[in-house]
Design a protein around this motif. Structure first.
Motif, PDB file in Angstrom:
ATOM      1  N   TYR A   1       0.864  -1.180   0.000  1.00 39.26           N
ATOM      2  CA  TYR A   1       0.000   0.000   0.000  1.00 39.26           C
ATOM      3  C   TYR A   1       0.896   1.224   0.000  1.00 39.26           C
ATOM      4  O   TYR A   1       1.754   1.362   0.869  1.00 39.26           O
ATOM      5  N   LYS A   2       0.712   2.070  -0.976  1.00 41.07           N
ATOM      6  CA  LYS A   2       1.517   3.288  -1.129  1.00 41.07           C
ATOM      7  C   LYS A   2       3.000   2.928  -1.095  1.00 41.07           C
ATOM      8  O   LYS A   2       3.442   2.144  -1.918  1.00 41.07           O
ATOM      9  N   LYS A   3       3.759   3.449  -0.131  1.00 40.55           N
ATOM     10  CA  LYS A   3       5.206   3.197  -0.083  1.00 40.55           C
ATOM     11  C   LYS A   3       5.596   2.093   0.894  1.00 40.55           C
ATOM     12  O   LYS A   3       6.769   1.926   1.213  1.00 40.55           O
TER      13      LYS A   3
ATOM     14  N   TYR B   1      -0.228  -1.985   4.164  1.00 42.07           N
ATOM     15  CA  TYR B   1      -1.427  -1.414   4.774  1.00 42.07           C
ATOM     16  C   TYR B   1      -1.264  -1.131   6.264  1.00 42.07           C
ATOM     17  O   TYR B   1      -1.623  -0.066   6.743  1.00 42.07           O
TER      18      TYR B   1
ATOM     19  N   TYR C   1       0.206   2.049   7.603  1.00 40.46           N
ATOM     20  CA  TYR C   1      -0.592   3.261   7.469  1.00 40.46           C
ATOM     21  C   TYR C   1      -1.791   3.285   8.413  1.00 40.46           C
ATOM     22  O   TYR C   1      -2.170   4.341   8.896  1.00 40.46           O
TER      23      TYR C   1
ATOM     24  N   HIS D   1       1.390   9.736  11.294  1.00 34.59           N
ATOM     25  CA  HIS D   1       0.616  10.665  10.476  1.00 34.59           C
ATOM     26  C   HIS D   1      -0.361  11.529  11.255  1.00 34.59           C
ATOM     27  O   HIS D   1      -0.883  12.494  10.712  1.00 34.59           O
TER      28      HIS D   1
ATOM     29  N   LYS E   1      -4.885  12.430   9.242  1.00 30.00           N
ATOM     30  CA  LYS E   1      -4.403  11.669   8.086  1.00 30.00           C
ATOM     31  C   LYS E   1      -4.675  10.184   8.269  1.00 30.00           C
ATOM     32  O   LYS E   1      -5.003   9.481   7.312  1.00 30.00           O
TER      33      LYS E   1
ATOM     34  N   HIS F   1      -6.616   7.515   5.815  1.00 28.66           N
ATOM     35  CA  HIS F   1      -6.078   6.231   5.363  1.00 28.66           C
ATOM     36  C   HIS F   1      -7.045   5.092   5.690  1.00 28.66           C
ATOM     37  O   HIS F   1      -7.266   4.209   4.852  1.00 28.66           O
TER      38      HIS F   1
ATOM     39  N   ASP G   1      -9.839   5.227   3.181  1.00 28.71           N
ATOM     40  CA  ASP G   1      -9.370   4.794   1.865  1.00 28.71           C
ATOM     41  C   ASP G   1      -9.210   3.283   1.804  1.00 28.71           C
ATOM     42  O   ASP G   1      -9.657   2.630   0.854  1.00 28.71           O
TER      43      ASP G   1
END
Length: 106
Positions: free
Chosen positions: A41-43, A46, A49, A58, A62, A66, A69
Protein backbone atom coordinates in the motif's frame (compact mmCIF):
# COMPACT_ATOMS: atom_id res chain seq x y z
CA UNK A 1 -13.15 -13.87 17.96
CA UNK A 2 -14.41 -10.33 17.61
CA UNK A 3 -15.20 -11.04 13.96
CA UNK A 4 -17.29 -14.09 14.82
CA UNK A 5 -19.17 -12.20 17.53
CA UNK A 6 -20.12 -9.51 15.00
CA UNK A 7 -21.30 -11.85 12.24
CA UNK A 8 -24.98 -11.99 11.34
CA UNK A 9 -25.35 -13.19 7.74
CA UNK A 10 -23.88 -13.34 4.23
CA UNK A 11 -20.42 -11.92 3.57
CA UNK A 12 -18.82 -9.88 6.35
CA UNK A 13 -15.42 -8.21 6.27
CA UNK A 14 -13.80 -7.55 9.65
CA UNK A 15 -10.96 -5.03 9.92
CA UNK A 16 -9.19 -4.93 13.28
CA UNK A 17 -7.47 -1.60 13.89
CA UNK A 18 -4.79 -2.10 16.49
CA UNK A 19 -1.04 -2.63 16.57
CA UNK A 20 -1.32 -3.62 12.91
CA UNK A 21 -4.30 -4.50 10.74
CA UNK A 22 -6.21 -7.65 11.54
CA UNK A 23 -8.59 -8.91 8.90
CA UNK A 24 -11.03 -11.73 8.37
CA UNK A 25 -13.84 -12.55 5.98
CA UNK A 26 -16.82 -14.61 6.98
CA UNK A 27 -18.93 -16.07 4.18
CA UNK A 28 -22.07 -18.03 5.02
CA UNK A 29 -20.75 -18.74 8.51
CA UNK A 30 -17.25 -19.87 7.46
CA UNK A 31 -14.39 -17.79 8.88
CA UNK A 32 -11.36 -17.12 6.70
CA UNK A 33 -8.53 -15.29 8.47
CA UNK A 34 -6.71 -12.94 6.12
CA UNK A 35 -3.40 -11.10 6.19
CA UNK A 36 -4.52 -8.02 4.26
CA UNK A 37 -2.32 -5.79 6.41
CA UNK A 38 0.80 -7.26 4.80
CA UNK A 39 -0.20 -6.36 1.23
CA UNK A 40 1.56 -3.44 -0.50
CA UNK A 41 0.00 0.00 0.00
CA UNK A 42 1.52 3.29 -1.13
CA UNK A 43 5.21 3.20 -0.08
CA UNK A 44 4.91 0.32 2.40
CA UNK A 45 2.13 -2.04 3.55
CA UNK A 46 -1.43 -1.41 4.77
CA UNK A 47 -0.71 -1.88 8.46
CA UNK A 48 2.08 0.72 8.38
CA UNK A 49 -0.59 3.26 7.47
CA UNK A 50 -3.61 2.17 9.51
CA UNK A 51 -1.97 0.35 12.40
CA UNK A 52 -0.61 2.11 15.47
CA UNK A 53 2.59 3.11 13.60
CA UNK A 54 0.50 5.00 11.04
CA UNK A 55 -1.53 6.74 13.75
CA UNK A 56 1.64 7.89 15.53
CA UNK A 57 3.45 8.89 12.33
CA UNK A 58 0.62 10.66 10.48
CA UNK A 59 -1.64 11.91 13.29
CA UNK A 60 -5.38 11.30 13.69
CA UNK A 61 -6.60 13.35 10.73
CA UNK A 62 -4.40 11.67 8.09
CA UNK A 63 -4.75 8.28 9.78
CA UNK A 64 -8.55 8.51 9.57
CA UNK A 65 -8.26 9.31 5.86
CA UNK A 66 -6.08 6.23 5.36
CA UNK A 67 -8.60 4.07 7.26
CA UNK A 68 -11.39 5.38 5.05
CA UNK A 69 -9.37 4.79 1.86
CA UNK A 70 -8.35 1.27 2.86
CA UNK A 71 -11.91 0.30 3.87
CA UNK A 72 -13.22 1.58 0.53
CA UNK A 73 -10.58 -0.39 -1.40
CA UNK A 74 -11.33 -3.61 0.45
CA UNK A 75 -15.10 -3.11 0.06
CA UNK A 76 -14.68 -2.64 -3.69
CA UNK A 77 -12.43 -5.69 -4.04
CA UNK A 78 -14.20 -8.13 -1.70
CA UNK A 79 -17.82 -6.92 -2.03
CA UNK A 80 -18.95 -7.74 1.52
CA UNK A 81 -22.55 -7.31 2.70
CA UNK A 82 -21.29 -5.88 6.00
CA UNK A 83 -18.07 -4.30 7.22
CA UNK A 84 -17.13 -4.28 10.89
CA UNK A 85 -14.32 -2.13 12.29
CA UNK A 86 -12.93 -3.46 15.54
CA UNK A 87 -9.70 -3.66 17.51
CA UNK A 88 -7.98 -1.43 20.02
CA UNK A 89 -8.11 1.74 17.89
CA UNK A 90 -11.71 1.37 16.76
CA UNK A 91 -12.72 4.54 18.62
CA UNK A 92 -10.14 6.61 16.74
CA UNK A 93 -11.77 6.60 13.26
CA UNK A 94 -15.15 7.94 14.42
CA UNK A 95 -15.47 10.26 11.42
CA UNK A 96 -14.28 7.74 8.82
CA UNK A 97 -16.36 4.90 10.25
CA UNK A 98 -19.48 6.89 9.53
CA UNK A 99 -18.48 6.98 5.86
CA UNK A 100 -18.78 3.21 5.47
CA UNK A 101 -21.94 2.94 3.36
CA UNK A 102 -25.12 2.44 5.38
CA UNK A 103 -26.02 -1.21 5.72
CA UNK A 104 -22.38 -2.20 5.42
CA UNK A 105 -21.23 -1.00 8.83
CA UNK A 106 -21.96 -2.02 12.37
Amino acid sequence: MQALGSYQRGRMLFLGLGTGLGSAMIVDGLLEPMELGHLPYKKSIYEDYIGIRGLKKHGKKKWRKHVEDVAEQFMAALEPDDVVLGGGNVQQPESSATRVPEGRQR
